[in-house]
Design a protein around this motif. Structure first.
Motif, PDB file in Angstrom:
ATOM      1  N   ARG A 242       0.831  -1.215   0.000  1.00 28.90           N
ATOM      2  CA  ARG A 242       0.000   0.000   0.000  1.00 28.90           C
ATOM      3  C   ARG A 242       0.867   1.267   0.000  1.00 28.90           C
ATOM      4  N   VAL A 243       1.771   1.393  -0.953  1.00 32.99           N
ATOM      5  CA  VAL A 243       2.561   2.627  -1.015  1.00 32.99           C
ATOM      6  C   VAL A 243       2.261   3.381  -2.312  1.00 32.99           C
ATOM      7  N   ALA A 244       1.883   4.638  -2.148  1.00 30.42           N
ATOM      8  CA  ALA A 244       1.651   5.525  -3.288  1.00 30.42           C
ATOM      9  C   ALA A 244       2.086   6.927  -2.863  1.00 30.42           C
ATOM     10  N   VAL A 245       2.221   7.832  -3.856  1.00 32.39           N
ATOM     11  CA  VAL A 245       2.634   9.192  -3.504  1.00 32.39           C
ATOM     12  C   VAL A 245       1.690  10.209  -4.141  1.00 32.39           C
ATOM     13  N   MET A 246       1.500  11.309  -3.424  1.00 29.93           N
ATOM     14  CA  MET A 246       0.738  12.428  -3.969  1.00 29.93           C
ATOM     15  C   MET A 246       1.700  13.596  -4.147  1.00 29.93           C
ATOM     16  N   ILE A 247       1.665  14.219  -5.333  1.00 31.43           N
ATOM     17  CA  ILE A 247       2.449  15.440  -5.551  1.00 31.43           C
ATOM     18  C   ILE A 247       1.450  16.583  -5.615  1.00 31.43           C
ATOM     19  N   CYS A 248       1.706  17.588  -4.811  1.00 36.52           N
ATOM     20  CA  CYS A 248       0.655  18.579  -4.609  1.00 36.52           C
ATOM     21  C   CYS A 248       1.232  19.996  -4.654  1.00 36.52           C
ATOM     22  N   PRO A 249       0.525  20.945  -5.278  1.00 33.96           N
ATOM     23  CA  PRO A 249       0.991  22.333  -5.227  1.00 33.96           C
ATOM     24  C   PRO A 249       1.094  22.798  -3.767  1.00 33.96           C
TER      25      PRO A 249
ATOM     26  N   ILE B 132      -1.250  22.013  -0.033  1.00 39.19           N
ATOM     27  CA  ILE B 132      -0.822  20.800   0.681  1.00 39.19           C
ATOM     28  C   ILE B 132      -1.174  20.807   2.171  1.00 39.19           C
ATOM     29  N   ASP B 133      -1.182  21.986   2.806  1.00 40.15           N
ATOM     30  CA  ASP B 133      -1.372  21.987   4.265  1.00 40.15           C
ATOM     31  C   ASP B 133      -2.701  21.366   4.679  1.00 40.15           C
ATOM     32  N   SER B 134      -3.756  21.709   3.942  1.00 33.50           N
ATOM     33  CA  SER B 134      -5.067  21.163   4.328  1.00 33.50           C
ATOM     34  C   SER B 134      -5.098  19.651   4.110  1.00 33.50           C
ATOM     35  N   LEU B 135      -4.402  19.177   3.072  1.00 31.56           N
ATOM     36  CA  LEU B 135      -4.364  17.719   2.845  1.00 31.56           C
ATOM     37  C   LEU B 135      -3.577  17.009   3.953  1.00 31.56           C
ATOM     38  N   ILE B 136      -2.488  17.636   4.402  1.00 27.06           N
ATOM     39  CA  ILE B 136      -1.707  17.022   5.483  1.00 27.06           C
ATOM     40  C   ILE B 136      -2.556  16.933   6.763  1.00 27.06           C
TER      41      ILE B 136
END
Ligand SMILES: Cc1ncc(COP(=O)(O)O)c(C=O)c1O
Length: 468
Positions: free
Chosen positions: A320-327, A331-335
């Motif tokens: 279960r490893v994936a990555v998100m690249i985010c502007p 990003i803060d709200s997603l974290i």
């Protein structure tokens, strides 16, 4: 009538009771025609397969009968006694995609997963040992919420080297699978009744995630030539969607890939109409003859694209490893939502993945895997050439998206093929409007070569013998 011990069972039990009660109360009389499966599904707001299942149970109990191509009718009184189970077809609980995938069959064309025999199991277990030697306290530590720093740095260098785009490790979040990424994005950016654009057809879990959030879904057509950008522009102008979730490379379920010029234009439209693009790209590395176009996010100059890259499919679905690249602006709200969800992906999994990702074995594995999958795809296509079905040969991914003749409907056909121990996924599972009756997804990645050939012959034979 079976064990009704979960939600789906409960739903078709309700269909059963709904019809049986009306018959008992004489509201629906002997030999009266029942609502069609489509009508009742709409009325009760449930999936057509659930209604079909309920009707099948009523038929098995002699409460209703079926006239071919006409519909279902109320059975004569007195017949509603189960007197002979020997004629009853096997009982399948099919209400969701996982029901199909979990039905044990000999020829499994429903799993868009790679045959576990083609995955690097032995090598990964070597790395588990190595990781414990390198990080003796790995299980005694939390990961950073955003993900292990060493892994984020490694992936950042990888993406820079691949696409020469500017990127900082702080723009990455390590996810427990890209599906988690879609869920985080919907939790963070979507409120009930916000509009979301989805491709038609689309990845079924994404449909469920956005629907469960209460989003209003508008569908964008995806064809072998890509999108109709005029359609997208019109929808962006008219409906002002909050985001467009897309899977533009070896798309699930169709295998289609959006050409580079459309990717560039799409990014411009997203900027003009302030619509976030969520690019899901789990099949990027599963190409056959040549690399696919660059991801959409690499053309984005205005912070409008979130990119999801899963490594689950071709390394280890279980890690279960994936990555998100985010502007950086988003990003803060997603974290924050990620922290509430699981406080960061498991560190052990990230470290195992990191060391495998850095090793030359990954490339060797991928080279072999591409050949093995291409061979399987070609076997499936060779068998399909004997049918009158249509498909576009994909250049990567795990699936063929097949159109059967219009007079057929793949949902009821599934019950027929399951009885022959063959599974596939009907088109309706990939359509937010639950349509596409003449389509199905066949995955060539899960079944070995011998069974692919045998199973495809049986499948084509079974469906082609269905009368008009
Ligand atoms: C388009 C798409 N996105 C995401 C996923 C889920 O990937 P993961 O295992 O990384 O959650 C899948 C798996 O089928 C998929 O097809």
């Amino acid at each position: 009538v079976g064990n009704f011990n979960n939600k789906e069972d409960f739903l078709f039990n309700q269909v059963y009771d709904y019809v049986a009660n009306r018959i008992d109360r004489n509201e629906w009389k002997e030999h009266e025609k029942l609502p069609s499966i489509r009508q009742l599904a709409q009325e009760l707001n449930i999936h057509r397969l659930t209604v079909l299942k309920g009707y099948q149970l009523l038929k098995n109990d002699n409460r209703i009968y079926v006239k071919d191509k006409v519909g279902y009718f109320v059975e004569s009184k007195g017949k509603g006694i189960i007197d002979d189970y020997s004629e009853t077809p096997p009982f399948f609980h099919i209400n969701s995609l996982s029901d199909i995938q979990q039905t044990p069959v000999e020829y499994n064309f429903s799993q868009a997963l790679i045959d576990p025999n083609l995955l690097p199991n032995q090598y990964l277990s070597d790395y588990v040992k190595k990781v414990f030697d390198l990080y003796p306290k790995v299980l005694a530590t939390y990961s950073h919420v955003q993900g292990d720093e060493e892994l984020r740095e490694t992936l950042t260098s990888y993406f820079i080297q691949q696409y020469k785009a500017f990127l900082h490790p702080n723009q990455l979040i390590i996810l427990s699978g890209s599906q988690q990424g879609i869920h985080l994005i919907s939790q963070t950016f979507i409120k009930p009744r916000d509009t979301v654009l989805l491709e038609k057809p689309s990845y079924s879990a994404a449909i469920d995630i956005f629907k469960s959030r209460g989003a209003r879904i508008i569908t964008v057509d995806i064809t072998p030539d890509g999108y109709d950008l005029n359609q997208i522009e019109q929808y962006m102008r008219t409906y002002k969607p909050r985001l467009f979730y897309l899977n533009p490379t070896f798309h699930n379920p169709t295998g289609y890939t959006i050409p580079t010029d459309q990717r560039k234009e799409l990014v411009q439209l997203a900027e003009q109409y302030q619509c976030l693009l969520v690019e899901d790209d789990p099949y990027h590395d599963i190409y056959f003859d040549m690399k696919p176009p660059q991801p959409v996010y690499t053309f984005d100059a205005s912070s409008n694209v979130i990119y999801l890259r899963s490594f689950c499919k071709y390394i280890s679905p279980g890690l279960r490893v994936a990555v998100m690249i985010c502007p950086t602006t988003l990003i803060d709200s997603l974290i924050s939502v990620k922290a509430l969800t699981d406080n960061g992906a498991p560190l052990l999994n990230q470290k195992i993945f990191l060391h495998y990702f850095l090793s030359p074995r990954l490339q060797q594995h991928l080279d072999k895997l591409r050949i093995a999958l291409q061979i399987r795809k070609e076997i499936m296509e060779r068998e399909l050439a004997h049918s009158d079905w249509h498909w576009n040969s994909p250049h990567g991914g795990l699936n063929l998206w097949i159109k059967v003749p219009e007079y057929l409907s793949t949902e009821p056909l599934l019950y027929q093929t399951l009885m022959n121990s063959i599974s596939f996924v009907p088109g309706s599972f990939f359509d937010p409007d639950k349509n596409l009756p003449a389509w199905m997804r066949l995955s060539y990645s899960y079944t070995n070569e011998a069974n692919l050939q045998k199973g495809m012959r049986k499948l084509i034979q079974s469906i082609s013998s269905t009368n008009r």
